[in-house]
Design an enzyme around this catalytic site. Structure first.
Site: not given
Length: 215
Positions: A69, A74, A127-128, A169-170, A173
């Site tokens: 995702g 991000q 997380c990226l 999660h997304e 963000h």
């Protein structure tokens, strides 16, 4: 608070600038204000052609990371847009323990979610934008997602298991929330520790060894 020159750039111009080079976009990391400020609802700030190019760039960047995702903040864009996709290449015992099943590529425009029921599931999450670390997050096991797709069609769908975790999660963000805000920080583990110690399908052994509770 010190502002960035980009704070005053129209979002369409910002996206055009990001797309001016080929290849994956740069993923911003924790500490960048764009990850904490929340996002503005998408309301035509990008014309259909530019939106399609941006969505494709998010997809390319997500695949290259690799991740399951990616949210617009991000890559430095404060719009309420995210993409998800999970081929779920995991062993059967992991699939069963985590409810991790393949998810096709989806675009989430102006998403929000609500928990369904009171059951919570706790698993390690990464997380990226927080590279090198994972921590256990307890989240609702089932959620209802409402949003639009990239064409403006309404989406109203129930997700459970690992797909529900990705959706939460997304979407978080887009509200300026990182997974660490919801994590049990006693579980925080480096990538090395994860590879050497905590590869089990569930975090039960980690909880016993590191001293944190599971729901």
């Amino acid at each position: 608070m010190v502002s960035s020159p980009r704070d005053h750039v129209p979002v369409a111009d910002l996206v055009e600038e990001l797309l001016s080079t080929d290849g994956p976009l740069t993923i911003v990391e924790a500490g960048e204000p764009v990850l904490r400020r929340g996002t503005e609802p998408f309301d035509g700030q990008l014309d259909p052609a530019l939106l399609a190019r941006f969505v494709e760039a998010l997809r390319v960047t997500m695949h290259a990371a690799p991740g399951v995702g990616l949210a617009a903040p991000q890559v430095g864009v404060p719009l309420r847009i995210a993409v998800i996709e999970d081929p779920a290449p995991v062993p059967e015992e992991v699939r069963l323990a985590r409810g991790r099943v393949p998810q096709p590529f989806r675009v989430l425009v102006n998403p929000s979610y609500e928990p369904l029921g009171t059951v919570r599931a706790a698993f390690f999450e990464g997380c990226l934008s927080v590279p090198g670390w994972q921590a256990v997050v307890a989240r609702p096991a089932e959620v209802r997602l409402t949003c639009e797709d990239e064409s403006g069609r309404p989406v109203d769908e129930v997700f459970s298991g690992w797909p529900a975790r990705i959706v939460q999660h997304e979407t978080d963000h887009l509200d300026g929330t990182l997974y660490l805000d919801r994590a049990d920080l006693r579980s925080l583990s480096s990538s090395r520790a994860m590879a050497e110690r905590w590869t089990q399908p569930t975090p039960r052994e980690a909880a016993e060894s590191l001293g944190f509770d599971l729901p």
